[in-house]
Design an enzyme around this catalytic site. Structure first.
Site, PDB file in Angstrom:
ATOM      1  NE  ARG A 103      38.726  50.164  45.722  1.00  0.00           N
ATOM      2  CZ  ARG A 103      38.278  49.416  44.719  1.00  0.00           C
ATOM      3  NH1 ARG A 103      38.280  49.867  43.488  1.00  0.00           N
ATOM      4  NH2 ARG A 103      37.813  48.201  44.932  1.00  0.00           N
ATOM      5  CG  HIS A 130      39.992  43.807  46.886  1.00  0.00           C
ATOM      6  ND1 HIS A 130      39.029  44.458  47.623  1.00  0.00           N
ATOM      7  CD2 HIS A 130      39.575  43.898  45.576  1.00  0.00           C
ATOM      8  CE1 HIS A 130      38.099  44.927  46.813  1.00  0.00           C
ATOM      9  NE2 HIS A 130      38.409  44.597  45.571  1.00  0.00           N
ATOM     10  CB  CYS A 265      38.248  40.770  41.529  1.00  0.00           C
ATOM     11  SG  CYS A 265      39.674  41.509  40.706  1.00  0.00           S
ATOM     12  NE  ARG A 293      33.342  43.244  46.436  1.00  0.00           N
ATOM     13  CZ  ARG A 293      34.106  44.252  46.000  1.00  0.00           C
ATOM     14  NH1 ARG A 293      34.539  44.260  44.762  1.00  0.00           N
ATOM     15  NH2 ARG A 293      34.481  45.238  46.807  1.00  0.00           N
TER      16      ARG A 293
END
Ligand code: CP
Ligand code: NVA
Length: 309
Positions: A103, A130, A265, A293
């Site tokens: 990330r 993303h 999100c 996720r």
């Protein structure tokens, strides 16, 4: 060897395969069917140059459940933070690890990590994309609606990393997407182009708008994200002013389909991009989305790490 850098690198079939695997892993997880053989002995390095709750925890718990091990590497603790190049980092980490999740800010750093290392690289968010989030989103939409093709998703707000990956994910799976952003915060041209090209093969419709009301009309899914992404904190005041007509509230949502689902999100900022009654209301699926996720990323890791070596 495959990476997950941008969803455009994967075929529609590969995306649907991962969604199917994610459903299977979720079922096994819920029914306590052991699946710690999938990544037995595999190690994932997780480089973070930005904060995270969901991504960090879901990857770490996910690989543990699959029999592997995760290493949290804060960029301020490893030598990248002191100027070691991505190239040398990629070459070094490839000697220890079976995969890297990163990330960071620059999309190019993720691409370089993949180019110079020889292990799979997973994009855990950049300023531009993303993809892991969107796989979990597609999984969630399919769970709630039963299918994807032909559904209309509306994204309102900032033309950011989530919007770019959503556009590509929808195009790949045959969903229609209407995006409404302020003119000065629209999606990057290059991703609109990529999505349009994919859509011309899958039949999905992509609308790029500035009027949120027009975008939300008859939507099956309404999605928003923070107006102030990580790294943009200096622009906060100015953004709040410009984005206020893009707030997802009762009035805006009233023209969507009656069984519309609301997605975000997370992290969410109640009272800004979405009102409390909507995010905490009956149409919101944000915590199922957050849970997914875990399952979607487990599927990604199995696809990339178990097939490799
Ligand atoms: N949605 C998401 O990526 O959350 P985190 O920033 O908490 O990882
Ligand atoms: N657009 C947001 C997503 C957070 C998960 C950001 O980049 O901060």
């Amino acid at each position: 060897m495959k990476h997950l850098i941008c969803l455009s690198d994967w075929s529609s079939e590969e995306i649907f395969d991962v969604l199917d695997l994610a459903d299977k892993l979720k079922y096994e997880n819920k029914n306590r069917i052991a699946h710690d053989h999938y990544l037995n002995g595999k190690t994932l390095g997780m480089i973070f140059s930005k904060a995270s709750t969901r991504t960090r925890v879901s990857f770490e718990v996910g690989i543990h459940q699959l029999g592997g091990y995760a290493l949290f590497l804060s960029s301020s603790d490893i030598q990248i933070g002191r100027g070691e190049t991505i190239h040398d980092t990629a070459r070094t980490l490839s000697r220890y690890l079976d995969g890297i999740m990163i990330r960071t800010f620059n999309q190019k750093d993720v691409e370089d990590l993949a180019a110079y290392g020889d292990i799979p690289v997973i994009n855990g968010l950049t300023d531009e994309l993303h993809p892991c989030q969107i796989l979990a989103d597609l999984m969630t939409i399919r769970e709630k609606k039963g299918f994807l093709k032909g559904l209309k998703l509306c994204y309102v707000g900032d033309g950011n990393n989530v919007a770019h990956s959503l556009m590509i994910g929808c195009a790949k799976t045959g969903m229609d997407i209407s995006i409404a952003t302020p003119e000065e915060y629209s999606c990057m041209e290059k991703y609109v182009k990529i999505a349009l090209e994919i859509a011309s093969n899958t039949g999905s419709k992509i609308e790029i708008l500035t009027d949120p009301k027009e975008a939300v009309k008859d939507a099956d899914v309404v999605y928003t994200d923070t107006w102030v992404s990580m790294g943009m904190e200096d622009e906060k005041e100015q953004r709040i002013e410009i984005f206020s007509p893009y707030q997802v509230n009762k009035t805006l949502l009233s023209t969507a389909k009656q069984d519309v689902i609301f997605m975000h999100c997370l992290p969410a900022y109640r009272g800004y991009e979405v009102t409390e009654d909507i995010i905490d209301g009956p149409n919101s699926v944000v915590f199922d989305e957050a849970e997914n996720r875990l399952h979607a990323q487990k599927a990604v890791m199995v696809k990339l790490l178990a097939d490799y070596s």
